[in-house]
Design a protein around this motif. Sequence first.
Motif, PDB file in Angstrom:
ATOM      1  N   TYR A 157      18.136 -11.807  35.009  1.00  0.00           N
ATOM      2  CA  TYR A 157      18.841 -13.063  34.706  1.00  0.00           C
ATOM      3  C   TYR A 157      17.880 -14.125  34.156  1.00  0.00           C
ATOM      4  O   TYR A 157      17.951 -15.311  34.499  1.00  0.00           O
ATOM      5  CB  TYR A 157      19.530 -13.631  35.950  1.00  0.00           C
ATOM      6  N   GLU A 158      16.962 -13.690  33.289  1.00  0.00           N
ATOM      7  CA  GLU A 158      15.940 -14.612  32.791  1.00  0.00           C
ATOM      8  C   GLU A 158      16.557 -15.735  31.948  1.00  0.00           C
ATOM      9  O   GLU A 158      17.476 -15.509  31.171  1.00  0.00           O
ATOM     10  CB  GLU A 158      14.922 -13.864  31.927  1.00  0.00           C
ATOM     11  N   HIS A 159      16.016 -16.937  32.110  1.00  0.00           N
ATOM     12  CA  HIS A 159      16.472 -18.086  31.325  1.00  0.00           C
ATOM     13  C   HIS A 159      15.703 -18.132  30.005  1.00  0.00           C
ATOM     14  O   HIS A 159      14.927 -19.041  29.736  1.00  0.00           O
ATOM     15  CB  HIS A 159      16.294 -19.384  32.129  1.00  0.00           C
ATOM     16  N   TYR A 160      15.967 -17.108  29.187  1.00  0.00           N
ATOM     17  CA  TYR A 160      15.329 -16.978  27.877  1.00  0.00           C
ATOM     18  C   TYR A 160      16.392 -17.141  26.793  1.00  0.00           C
ATOM     19  O   TYR A 160      17.580 -16.864  27.011  1.00  0.00           O
ATOM     20  CB  TYR A 160      14.667 -15.606  27.718  1.00  0.00           C
ATOM     21  N   ILE A 161      15.936 -17.514  25.610  1.00  0.00           N
ATOM     22  CA  ILE A 161      16.868 -17.681  24.498  1.00  0.00           C
ATOM     23  C   ILE A 161      16.176 -17.329  23.186  1.00  0.00           C
ATOM     24  O   ILE A 161      14.973 -17.560  23.021  1.00  0.00           O
ATOM     25  CB  ILE A 161      17.429 -19.126  24.460  1.00  0.00           C
ATOM     26  N   VAL A 162      16.933 -16.713  22.297  1.00  0.00           N
ATOM     27  CA  VAL A 162      16.474 -16.412  20.937  1.00  0.00           C
ATOM     28  C   VAL A 162      17.305 -17.273  19.987  1.00  0.00           C
ATOM     29  O   VAL A 162      18.540 -17.290  20.076  1.00  0.00           O
ATOM     30  CB  VAL A 162      16.647 -14.915  20.597  1.00  0.00           C
ATOM     31  N   VAL A 184      20.975 -26.047  27.104  1.00  0.00           N
ATOM     32  CA  VAL A 184      22.334 -25.703  26.708  1.00  0.00           C
ATOM     33  C   VAL A 184      23.249 -25.999  27.881  1.00  0.00           C
ATOM     34  O   VAL A 184      23.102 -25.384  28.947  1.00  0.00           O
ATOM     35  CB  VAL A 184      22.458 -24.207  26.324  1.00  0.00           C
ATOM     36  N   ASP A 185      24.162 -26.960  27.708  1.00  0.00           N
ATOM     37  CA  ASP A 185      25.065 -27.358  28.801  1.00  0.00           C
ATOM     38  C   ASP A 185      24.297 -27.666  30.084  1.00  0.00           C
ATOM     39  O   ASP A 185      24.703 -27.271  31.194  1.00  0.00           O
ATOM     40  CB  ASP A 185      26.107 -26.264  29.053  1.00  0.00           C
ATOM     41  N   GLY A 186      23.150 -28.325  29.930  1.00  0.00           N
ATOM     42  CA  GLY A 186      22.349 -28.732  31.081  1.00  0.00           C
ATOM     43  C   GLY A 186      21.424 -27.661  31.610  1.00  0.00           C
ATOM     44  O   GLY A 186      20.631 -27.931  32.523  1.00  0.00           O
ATOM     45  N   HIS A 187      21.478 -26.457  31.075  1.00  0.00           N
ATOM     46  CA  HIS A 187      20.620 -25.363  31.530  1.00  0.00           C
ATOM     47  C   HIS A 187      19.377 -25.282  30.641  1.00  0.00           C
ATOM     48  O   HIS A 187      19.474 -25.283  29.420  1.00  0.00           O
ATOM     49  CB  HIS A 187      21.369 -24.028  31.485  1.00  0.00           C
ATOM     50  N   LYS A 188      18.212 -25.169  31.281  1.00  0.00           N
ATOM     51  CA  LYS A 188      16.949 -25.125  30.552  1.00  0.00           C
ATOM     52  C   LYS A 188      16.536 -23.683  30.300  1.00  0.00           C
ATOM     53  O   LYS A 188      16.469 -22.873  31.233  1.00  0.00           O
ATOM     54  CB  LYS A 188      15.869 -25.850  31.370  1.00  0.00           C
ATOM     55  N   LEU A 189      16.255 -23.353  29.030  1.00  0.00           N
ATOM     56  CA  LEU A 189      15.872 -21.987  28.677  1.00  0.00           C
ATOM     57  C   LEU A 189      14.624 -22.005  27.802  1.00  0.00           C
ATOM     58  O   LEU A 189      14.449 -22.896  26.971  1.00  0.00           O
ATOM     59  CB  LEU A 189      16.997 -21.279  27.921  1.00  0.00           C
TER      60      LEU A 189
END
Length: 410
Positions: A157-162, A184-189
């Motif tokens: 469930y890593e908070h990673y983003i491409v 994104v919507d308050g979530h830090k990635l």
Amino acid sequence: MEFIEIIKVALNSLKANKLRSILTIVGIIVGIFSIIAISTIIEMLQTSIEKGVSQLGQNTFQIQKWPAVQTGGRAERMKYRNRPDITLEEYYRLKEKLTEAKYVGAEQWQFGKQLKAGNLETNPNVPVAGVTPEAFPNNKWEIESGRAINERDVRRYEHYIVLGPDVAKRLFPNTDPIDQYVKVDGHKLRVIGVLESQGDVFGQSQDNFAIMPITTFQSFYGKRSRSVNITVMSHDKESYNRLIELAEGYFRLIRKVPPGEDSDFEIWSNEQVLSQINDITSGVRIGSIVVAAIALLAAGVGIMNIMLVSVTERTREIGIRKAIGAKKVNILTQFIFEAVTLSLLGGIVGIVLGIIVGNFAGSFLDAAAVIPVDWVLIGVFLCVLIGVGFGTYPAYKAANLDPIEALRYE
């Protein structure tokens, strides 16, 4: 009489009756214009649509709740809406069964999101997807910098983003995005990768989106936020159709669809979408052909009438030419050539106008300009056919005039 001389006489005759010639070719212009203009627009649309739907990788198809192209009314939409969503659990069960596939991936989307980084932010129109690693090759997503999402990211469930290129440029115009953070919507990635550009379709960028592990996505938006799409790639073209059949059979079994009932999901590929689009555009093309046929028929009758009048007006001229040695074939050839020339002049004008107007109309959809070569050739052939078909009787009548009676004509 030599053929070149026949051509000169025919052209001089048309030149001497400019107004009559122009009025005659108007019908040809309308008929050919309608065919070429519609064909140009359709070809422009199909070229752009093919580019858009080919976002799936080669030998890849997708299983989803909704059809790729919807043509029905409200009842049809309600039928699809009432289908159960495809879940991540169903995806994993299919992946386990479908061992014949090269890749089986999943993706789940939320639209209209806004991403932020420091004091910079995107417009609130960014699609955000949760995916499994297989979604990258199945969608032809290539990494330009950094790396793609892997299986470990999904499990943890890593908070990673491409990021897509447009999003990366917007949020990090002067900085390397890798290892930077976005919200994104308050979530830090943390940004782990940036995708290569996929270009535009209909003037819309295909680079304005972002991707995260599907488990992370579901932890933000819930497992039932939207139906999961499943993408499947075969090992080669030969096993592609067989794999579609297997996937449909396995998934009907997973979803417990009774034998004989319609599947409660859709399987679509680039080829199926293009086939549906061709079915839609074929109706428009048929309509344009009907209009063109009526216009060309009227124009053909006009050519015949004009040529008959021309024969009457030039009866004495025909008699003189026969008296000094012109043969029937010379007279026949001249009048048929006049009819064909009238038809071709109208056809050429119609083709040019059709291409210009068609490309102008298509430009409003940001579609690439095209010339429908096949329909241009068909248009030229139709013009020759009309000229010969409707010009033969007047030409035959002129060629068979009695030279003595023709010389007496006043």
